[in-house]
Design a protein around this motif. Structure first.
Motif, short mmCIF file in Angstrom:
data_model
loop_
_atom_site.label_atom_id
_atom_site.label_comp_id
_atom_site.label_asym_id
_atom_site.label_seq_id
_atom_site.Cartn_x
_atom_site.Cartn_y
_atom_site.Cartn_z
N GLU A 1 0.83 -1.20 0.00
CA GLU A 1 0.00 0.00 0.00
C GLU A 1 0.87 1.25 0.00
O GLU A 1 2.04 1.20 0.40
N ASP A 2 0.28 2.38 -0.43
CA ASP A 2 0.97 3.66 -0.29
C ASP A 2 0.71 4.22 1.11
O ASP A 2 0.05 3.57 1.94
N LEU A 3 1.21 5.40 1.38
CA LEU A 3 1.10 5.97 2.73
C LEU A 3 -0.35 6.25 3.12
O LEU A 3 -0.67 6.35 4.31
N ASP A 4 -1.24 6.37 2.12
CA ASP A 4 -2.65 6.64 2.41
C ASP A 4 -3.48 5.36 2.48
O ASP A 4 -4.70 5.42 2.62
N GLY A 5 -2.82 4.22 2.37
CA GLY A 5 -3.53 2.95 2.46
C GLY A 5 -4.10 2.44 1.15
O GLY A 5 -4.86 1.47 1.14
N ASN A 6 -3.76 3.10 0.04
CA ASN A 6 -4.24 2.65 -1.26
C ASN A 6 -3.35 1.52 -1.79
O ASN A 6 -2.13 1.57 -1.65
N PRO A 7 -3.95 0.50 -2.40
CA PRO A 7 -3.14 -0.63 -2.89
C PRO A 7 -2.20 -0.23 -4.03
O PRO A 7 -2.56 0.60 -4.87
N ILE A 8 -1.02 -0.80 -4.02
CA ILE A 8 -0.04 -0.60 -5.09
C ILE A 8 0.09 -1.92 -5.84
O ILE A 8 0.45 -2.94 -5.26
N LYS A 9 -0.21 -1.90 -7.12
CA LYS A 9 -0.24 -3.14 -7.89
C LYS A 9 1.16 -3.74 -8.05
O LYS A 9 1.40 -4.88 -7.71
N LYS A 10 2.07 -3.02 -8.61
CA LYS A 10 3.47 -3.40 -8.83
C LYS A 10 3.62 -4.87 -9.28
O LYS A 10 4.06 -5.73 -8.50
N PRO A 11 3.31 -5.18 -10.50
CA PRO A 11 3.52 -6.54 -11.01
C PRO A 11 4.99 -6.93 -10.90
O PRO A 11 5.87 -6.17 -11.30
N THR A 12 5.24 -8.09 -10.35
CA THR A 12 6.59 -8.55 -10.07
C THR A 12 6.75 -9.99 -10.53
O THR A 12 5.85 -10.80 -10.34
N THR A 13 7.88 -10.27 -11.16
CA THR A 13 8.16 -11.62 -11.62
C THR A 13 9.31 -12.22 -10.82
O THR A 13 10.26 -11.51 -10.47
N PHE A 14 9.18 -13.49 -10.53
CA PHE A 14 10.19 -14.23 -9.77
C PHE A 14 10.69 -15.41 -10.61
O PHE A 14 9.93 -16.00 -11.38
N LEU A 15 11.95 -15.75 -10.42
CA LEU A 15 12.50 -16.98 -10.98
C LEU A 15 13.05 -17.79 -9.81
O LEU A 15 13.78 -17.25 -8.96
N THR A 16 12.70 -19.06 -9.75
CA THR A 16 13.14 -19.90 -8.64
C THR A 16 13.24 -21.35 -9.10
O THR A 16 12.71 -21.72 -10.16
N ASN A 17 13.92 -22.15 -8.32
CA ASN A 17 13.94 -23.60 -8.54
C ASN A 17 13.17 -24.32 -7.44
O ASN A 17 13.32 -25.52 -7.26
N ALA A 18 12.34 -23.55 -6.71
CA ALA A 18 11.54 -24.10 -5.61
C ALA A 18 10.06 -24.06 -6.00
O ALA A 18 9.43 -23.00 -5.93
#
Length: 210
Positions: free
Chosen positions: A177-194
């Motif tokens: 969330e931002d400082l006002d409590g609004n959601p932040i989407k921020k698409p994030t990709t991960f690479l893992t072997n788990a």
């Protein structure tokens, strides 16, 4: 342990099992490691955090991975301490969408130097991930979903190797969330072997409002 009439064999087994639950992170101030310290119920062992903001106690200098000696030392540390999970979050500025737009009005020579430096750090992380994977341990790499690093040769090659899993999520689904409590989407990709970690990192946002 023996002088206190303890069971040495049992102690060693418990110690070894605990070490197998060690989590370390690189290119990050203590974040996951700090959380693990606050959550003993996870039964995980906080390992090292190596970052430019962290000082190497051996020489009093920061863990600056522009320095090849620091990169070599970090690799030795991974081999010696053998964390069960290594989390990597290398610098992504040179790979960001905004940077790609700004580069059109910047000095091409400076842009090329910054890209070479960023690729060097990315390749160093991949070396550490391969060290983990070859030793049957785990890694988790994180970059923004839109980062051009995912199209780099080094990441394309690693992603295509057996046992590698890509997972994408929206961080508003995990409470960002931002400082006002609004959601932040921020698409994030991960690479893992788990596989089980990847399965937990696929929550996507279905619309506005988080």
């Amino acid at each position: 342990v023996q002088s206190l009439a303890g069971n040495v064999g049992r102690y060693r087994r418990e110690r070894d099992s605990k070490l197998k639950a060690m989590v370390s992170e690189i290119y990050s101030a203590p974040r996951n490691v700090a959380a693990i310290k606050l959550l003993p119920e996870l039964r995980l062992v906080p390992g090292f955090s190596l970052d430019l903001t962290i000082v190497d106690p051996d020489d009093g200098l920061p863990w600056d991975f522009d320095n090849p000696r620091k990169r070599e030392k970090a690799l030795e540390k991974v081999r010696r301490e053998q964390p069960m999970l290594l989390i990597g979050s290398p610098m992504c500025t040179a790979f960001s969408s905004w940077q790609r737009i700004n580069d059109k009005i910047r000095d091409p020579t400076v842009c090329a130097q910054e890209k070479r430096r960023a690729l060097m750090h990315l390749s160093f992380c991949v070396d550490l991930y391969r060290e983990q994977h070859s030793a049957n341990r785990y890694f988790l790499h994180e970059h923004p979903a839109s980062a051009t690093s995912w199209q780099s040769d080094v990441m394309q090659q690693l992603s295509s190797e057996p046992g590698m899993i890509l997972a994408t999520c929206d961080q508003c689904q995990y409470g960002m969330e931002d400082l006002d409590g609004n959601p932040i989407k921020k698409p994030t990709t991960f690479l893992t072997n788990a596989p089980m970690i990847a399965e937990q990192l696929r929550k996507r946002c279905n619309g506005r409002g988080g």
